[in-house]
Design a protein around this motif. Structure first.
Motif, PDB file in Angstrom:
ATOM      1  N   ARG A  44      -0.448  -2.170  18.899  1.00 49.47           N
ATOM      2  CA  ARG A  44       0.695  -1.410  18.375  1.00 49.47           C
ATOM      3  C   ARG A  44       0.281  -0.592  17.162  1.00 49.47           C
ATOM      4  O   ARG A  44       0.745   0.544  16.984  1.00 49.47           O
ATOM      5  N   ILE A  45      -0.576  -1.174  16.316  1.00 50.52           N
ATOM      6  CA  ILE A  45      -1.031  -0.443  15.134  1.00 50.52           C
ATOM      7  C   ILE A  45      -1.805   0.804  15.560  1.00 50.52           C
ATOM      8  O   ILE A  45      -1.750   1.841  14.907  1.00 50.52           O
TER       9      ILE A  45
ATOM     10  N   ASN B 163      -1.178   2.425  18.298  1.00 53.70           N
ATOM     11  CA  ASN B 163      -0.325   3.090  19.278  1.00 53.70           C
ATOM     12  C   ASN B 163      -0.759   2.831  20.711  1.00 53.70           C
ATOM     13  O   ASN B 163      -0.794   3.733  21.552  1.00 53.70           O
TER      14      ASN B 163
ATOM     15  N   TRP C 128      -2.616  -7.513  10.138  1.00 59.49           N
ATOM     16  CA  TRP C 128      -2.280  -6.195   9.580  1.00 59.49           C
ATOM     17  C   TRP C 128      -3.474  -5.650   8.797  1.00 59.49           C
ATOM     18  O   TRP C 128      -3.860  -4.478   8.959  1.00 59.49           O
TER      19      TRP C 128
ATOM     20  N   THR D 114      -6.024  -2.319   9.537  1.00 58.33           N
ATOM     21  CA  THR D 114      -5.979  -1.212   8.587  1.00 58.33           C
ATOM     22  C   THR D 114      -7.337  -0.890   7.974  1.00 58.33           C
ATOM     23  O   THR D 114      -7.725   0.272   7.896  1.00 58.33           O
ATOM     24  N   LEU D 115      -8.039  -1.928   7.542  1.00 57.63           N
ATOM     25  CA  LEU D 115      -9.191  -1.668   6.672  1.00 57.63           C
ATOM     26  C   LEU D 115     -10.485  -1.531   7.457  1.00 57.63           C
ATOM     27  O   LEU D 115     -10.748  -2.316   8.369  1.00 57.63           O
TER      28      LEU D 115
ATOM     29  N   TYR E 109      -7.275  -5.637 -14.586  1.00 60.19           N
ATOM     30  CA  TYR E 109      -7.380  -5.087 -13.225  1.00 60.19           C
ATOM     31  C   TYR E 109      -7.629  -3.585 -13.281  1.00 60.19           C
ATOM     32  O   TYR E 109      -8.551  -3.068 -12.642  1.00 60.19           O
TER      33      TYR E 109
ATOM     34  N   MET F  48      -6.130   4.510  -8.816  1.00 62.42           N
ATOM     35  CA  MET F  48      -6.296   3.092  -9.173  1.00 62.42           C
ATOM     36  C   MET F  48      -6.878   2.315  -7.999  1.00 62.42           C
ATOM     37  O   MET F  48      -6.686   2.684  -6.849  1.00 62.42           O
ATOM     38  N   LEU F  49      -7.580   1.268  -8.335  1.00 62.29           N
ATOM     39  CA  LEU F  49      -8.206   0.442  -7.300  1.00 62.29           C
ATOM     40  C   LEU F  49      -7.131  -0.152  -6.391  1.00 62.29           C
ATOM     41  O   LEU F  49      -6.144  -0.708  -6.860  1.00 62.29           O
ATOM     42  N   GLY F  50      -7.316  -0.029  -5.112  1.00 58.72           N
ATOM     43  CA  GLY F  50      -6.366  -0.623  -4.176  1.00 58.72           C
ATOM     44  C   GLY F  50      -5.270   0.298  -3.725  1.00 58.72           C
ATOM     45  O   GLY F  50      -4.492  -0.054  -2.852  1.00 58.72           O
TER      46      GLY F  50
ATOM     47  N   MET G 195      -5.763   1.405  -0.184  1.00 63.55           N
ATOM     48  CA  MET G 195      -5.487   0.296   0.728  1.00 63.55           C
ATOM     49  C   MET G 195      -4.006   0.220   1.050  1.00 63.55           C
ATOM     50  O   MET G 195      -3.617   0.054   2.209  1.00 63.55           O
TER      51      MET G 195
ATOM     52  N   GLY H 106      -3.029   2.925   3.344  1.00 68.25           N
ATOM     53  CA  GLY H 106      -3.455   2.598   4.703  1.00 68.25           C
ATOM     54  C   GLY H 106      -2.542   1.587   5.345  1.00 68.25           C
ATOM     55  O   GLY H 106      -2.162   1.722   6.516  1.00 68.25           O
ATOM     56  N   LEU H 107      -2.155   0.582   4.566  1.00 67.11           N
ATOM     57  CA  LEU H 107      -1.264  -0.447   5.105  1.00 67.11           C
ATOM     58  C   LEU H 107       0.078   0.157   5.504  1.00 67.11           C
ATOM     59  O   LEU H 107       0.646  -0.187   6.549  1.00 67.11           O
TER      60      LEU H 107
ATOM     61  N   THR I  32      -0.431   2.029   8.848  1.00 69.53           N
ATOM     62  CA  THR I  32      -0.498   1.180  10.036  1.00 69.53           C
ATOM     63  C   THR I  32       0.850   0.519  10.313  1.00 69.53           C
ATOM     64  O   THR I  32       1.218   0.341  11.474  1.00 69.53           O
ATOM     65  N   ALA I  33       1.580   0.204   9.245  1.00 72.00           N
ATOM     66  CA  ALA I  33       2.912  -0.379   9.459  1.00 72.00           C
ATOM     67  C   ALA I  33       3.806   0.630  10.157  1.00 72.00           C
ATOM     68  O   ALA I  33       4.585   0.279  11.049  1.00 72.00           O
TER      69      ALA I  33
ATOM     70  N   ASN J 135       2.815   3.004  12.142  1.00 74.15           N
ATOM     71  CA  ASN J 135       2.377   3.053  13.538  1.00 74.15           C
ATOM     72  C   ASN J 135       2.953   1.890  14.324  1.00 74.15           C
ATOM     73  O   ASN J 135       3.442   2.051  15.445  1.00 74.15           O
ATOM     74  N   PHE J 136       2.868   0.702  13.736  1.00 74.90           N
ATOM     75  CA  PHE J 136       3.320  -0.514  14.421  1.00 74.90           C
ATOM     76  C   PHE J 136       4.799  -0.413  14.753  1.00 74.90           C
ATOM     77  O   PHE J 136       5.210  -0.589  15.897  1.00 74.90           O
TER      78      PHE J 136
ATOM     79  N   SER K 151       5.714   2.453  17.262  1.00 74.73           N
ATOM     80  CA  SER K 151       5.366   2.283  18.670  1.00 74.73           C
ATOM     81  C   SER K 151       6.478   1.566  19.428  1.00 74.73           C
ATOM     82  O   SER K 151       6.541   1.644  20.642  1.00 74.73           O
ATOM     83  N   PHE K 152       7.355   0.860  18.702  1.00 70.91           N
ATOM     84  CA  PHE K 152       8.481   0.220  19.376  1.00 70.91           C
ATOM     85  C   PHE K 152       9.644   1.177  19.527  1.00 70.91           C
ATOM     86  O   PHE K 152      10.485   1.012  20.403  1.00 70.91           O
TER      87      PHE K 152
END
Lengths: 174, 393, 217
Positions: free
Chosen positions: B60-61, B63, B315, B319-320, B371, C1-3, C6, C9-10, C13-14, C16-17, C20-21
């Motif tokens: 699904r991710i 497609n 997930w 993604t990564l 951080y 910033m770091l992350g 990411m 990207g998350l 993909t979310a 996309n997920f 798709s439904f």
């Protein structure tokens, strides 16, 4: 409850046999990696012996340090130094007699020390050593030795990093 | 006993009921065997469901639809996969070290299963309530490295050996932040027992739970723990030990049939157990997330949280992209280690600062500043942008 | 910033997920056995032999209509040598009516064939063309993949169906050739008629000088 043989419990006998078998295999096998893996069995057997004696902390630390780190270090060292492939090592060194004498002497000294240090009467009950108790005494009674060990290890770590650093100065001069 | 609390304790009651048929001196033994059987049956079952969920989720991710042929919506896919792997030829390379080659997957699966012994799945549902449960888990986890090495070395295949060396180097490197980020919890709870750690997170303020993840040091520890756990279980984006594009399948290149399935199983079970520990340490274990949801059985909460953790892992995998070896090591030693060490200090400060809003502010500010600063320093020499290729002359 | 990347990207993909439904347009996968992607015209995989005749003709009719004259050029040109031809000893008329040899055997081992289309390029008789049939799996990998004349024969209509443009060109060319040969035949017939007429007339006189020179040479 637990069946005993010669006054020893069955679990103890099984674990002891495993430990000794591992140690013998580590000494006698020809392939170095096999030796290292057999040594790991011995480490595991020792950990189980500690657990059998209800010394949880010692047992788990034995597992964590010896199986998780020392065994891995040994196999890494074997792989990084020589080809661990062919069994080209003789199991009997030429000066085996000397080795035998040394081993016997060590065993004798250890036996002497152990028998000397045994208390005259057997302890009525095993002292209840909890992990928390060990932690508390490490942080109070034995805080000095702990800190000294910590400094020693830090020094060793820094030394290792310095040894492993690329020799940038030399490269700069060239 | 009310019906709800009976439902909560249904597995414990079942265990006692079955054990009741045996003579008294045999009962502890039977009870343990039953608990072991429960664990050995439940988690591979979850493994089967996870494989199909993962494949469908990743689909699904991207497609796609994912597997949808075997059974309704493809949910019987693991059955087909299991039959296939059982009936496949078991190939052992001619020059391989037969015994070690055989033992490697067995050692892996045994070690991983042992890790479940101290995992509190529900109220009163832990196989061995040890004083040093957490230490036991990490000690057992350390021995999986050895099986990976055994697999890689005994195959007599350069890809296997390279994969094993990568895996061992990675697991040793990430074990340090994993342990250190879990140490924070031990500091705050004052116990290594997993049961006590869960109980310490049991209270509620209003309707919000006292989970460690809802504190500055707990949140940082949770994130660090999850990253280290991903690396420890060789999950994407830390899956370079089995980097298909360069190492075929890493340390299990030379495994086929059921031994391959065992490796697969071991990997997923390792993921479950470490996710279970993340839940136990930071997410309140089997505790309900809100005070008014306490009627749901405790094991239900544990498995729901486990499902959530697995979904997060899937997930992230979808993604990564995979890290490079030097990025992996730099990340472990230059980011994870300083952050976990700082987190220890922050947790200590939190402990002695007393109640109040002040410690919230100070601890959060310190962690956030570290951080951002570390991120800046690490990203300083990173040239992000389109990749430039060099070709041979 | 770091992350930061990411998290982006998350989110992607979310999206996309979840998407798709919701939207069917995202799922581009064709569910093969139930659905099929339309076959594009230039698809080719394995060769077949063209025959002139009805689609559902009997085997004899198929073989009678084959354009192949067993010239064996394709057999010789085939890089993996997967074609095997045995010439017939008798002849039969081809599409223009000229008597030709025909293949007594024509086998293609499609497990060896590499779909290069060279046999099609070299065939001077438009007798072999590329098919689009791809579901050729069989439980017998030796006999099941060795196709003989009957299995290889496909009608011209089939050719029109799978490659319409190409087949129209071929038909035009063949019609032209046929017309040409008919014209030629007509011309030849006329010439023959003329010849016959000429033969009826008195023989032309041979020059005497040449005949006389010969003995002296």
């Amino acid at each position: 409850m637990i069946p005993t043989v010669f006054g020893l419990t069955l679990p103890f006998l099984i674990i002891a046999a495993l430990t000794i078998a591992g140690a013998v295999a580590a000494a006698l096998l020809r392939n170095l990696v096999h030796c290292a893996l057999s040594l790991t069995i011995t480490f595991a057997g020792l950990a189980l012996l500690y657990l059998n004696l209800e010394a949880q902390f010692a047992g788990f630390v034995q597992m964590l340090v010896y199986i998780g780190a020392v065994a891995i270090l040994v196999v890494f060292a074997i792989l990084l130094t020589r080809g661990a492939g062919m069994p080209e090592y003789r199991s009997y060194s030429s000066n085996w007699l000397l080795g035998l004498i040394l081993a016997a002497a060590t065993f004798a000294v250890l036996t002497w020390a152990v028998t000397r240090s045994l208390p005259a009467t057997a302890a009525s009950a095993a002292p209840a050593v909890t992990v928390q108790g060990i932690g508390v005494s490490l942080m109070t009674t034995y805080v000095m030795p702990l800190e000294i060990v910590a400094i020693l290890l830090t020094v060793a770590l820094i030394g290792a990093v310095i040894v492993a650093m690329p020799e940038s100065k030399k490269e700069g001069q060239q | 006993m009310s019906l709800l609390s009976q439902l909560d304790q249904i597995f414990v009651l079942l265990q006692h009921w079955v054990a009741g048929f045996f003579p008294t001196w045999l009962q502890p033994f039977v009870g343990t065997v039953l608990a072991v059987v429960g664990i050995v049956a439940a988690f591979p079952g979850i493994f089967a469901v996870t494989t199909v969920l993962e494949r469908k989720g990743l689909g699904r991710i991207q497609n796609r639809l994912g597997p949808n042929r075997v059974g309704p919506f493809g949910f019987f896919q693991p059955v087909a996969d299991g039959i296939k792997s059982l009936t496949k030829e078991d190939i052992v390379p001619f020059t391989a070290d037969g015994l070690v080659h055989f033992l490697a997957p067995v050692v892996l699966v045994v070690a991983v299963f042992l890790g479940f012994a101290v995992l509190p799945i529900g109220r009163n549902m832990v196989l061995a309530n040890m004083d040093a449960g957490l230490l036991f888990f990490f000690a057992i986890g350390a021995s999986t490295e050895l099986s990976v090495f055994m697999a890689g070395w005994s195959s007599r295949n350069k890809y296997s050996l390279l994969g094993a060396m990568r895996a061992v180097a990675q697991m040793i490197s990430y074990e340090v932040p994993l342990l250190l980020s879990a140490t924070v919890i031990v500091m705050m709870t004052g116990s290594l027992s997993t049961v006590k750690i869960v109980e310490a997170q049991g209270g509620f303020t209003g309707f919000l739970p006292h989970w460690y993840v809802f504190t500055p040091w707990g949140f940082a520890g949770f994130v660090l723990f999850v990253i280290a756990a991903l690396a420890e279980t060789n999950r994407s984006p830390f899956d370079l030990p089995e980097g298909e594009s360069e190492l075929v399948a890493g340390y299990f290149t030379e495994y086929s049939g059921f031994k391959f399935a065992l490796f697969f199983l071991g990997e997923y079970l390792g993921m479950f157990s470490i996710a279970g520990f993340a839940i136990t340490l930071f997410l309140g274990g089997w505790g309900a997330p809100f005070s008014f949801l306490g009627f749901v059985p405790s094991w239900g909460w544990f498995f729901l949280k486990l499902l959530g953790a697995i979904a997060l892992f899937i997930w992230l995998r979808g993604t990564l992209p995979r890290l490079r070896q030097d990025q992996l090591m730099n990340f472990a030693w230059k980011f994870m280690l300083p952050m976990t060490l700082l987190n220890l200090v922050v947790a200590g400060a939190w402990r002695f600062m007393g109640e109040g809003i002040l410690r919230w502010l100070i601890c959060s500010a310190v962690l956030l500043a570290a951080y951002v600063l570390l991120g800046r320093v690490l990203m300083r020499h990173q040239k992000l942008g389109p990749r430039s290729y060099r070709y041979a002359e | 910033m770091l992350g930061e990347g990411m998290l982006k990207g998350l989110a992607e993909t979310a999206k996309n997920f979840a998407g798709s439904f919701v939207s069917k347009d995202r799922l581009t996968t064709v569910q093969y056995p139930e659905e099929r992607a339309p076959v594009i015209e230039n698809t080719r995989d394995f060769p077949f032999l063209v025959y002139d005749g009805a689609d559902d003709a009997s085997d004899e009719a198929k073989l009678a209509g084959l354009r192949c004259v067993a010239c064996q050029i394709c057999e010789k040109e085939c890089p993996p040598k997967c074609i095997y031809i045995v010439k017939s000893t008798d002849k039969k008329p081809d599409y223009v009516g000229k008597p030709q040899i025909y293949p007594a055997r024509f086998d293609i081992d499609i497990s060896v064939c590499m779909s290069c289309q060279i046999c099609v390029e070299v065939c001077p008789f438009e007798a072999i063309k590329m098919d689009t049939e791809f579901e050729l799996s069989t439980t017998d990998r030796f006999g099941g993949l060795l196709y003989d004349r009957e299995q290889l024969a496909r009608s011209n209509q089939h050719y029109h169906k799978i490659h319409p443009t190409e087949a129209a060109e071929v038909d035009a060319r063949l019609a032209e050739e046929k017309a040409k040969s008919e014209a030629k035949a007509k011309a030849a017939a006329e010439a023959a008629a003329l010849k016959a007429a000429a033969a009826a007339a008195p023989k032309p006189v041979v020059p005497a000088a040449i005949e006389q020179k010969e003995p002296t040479a």
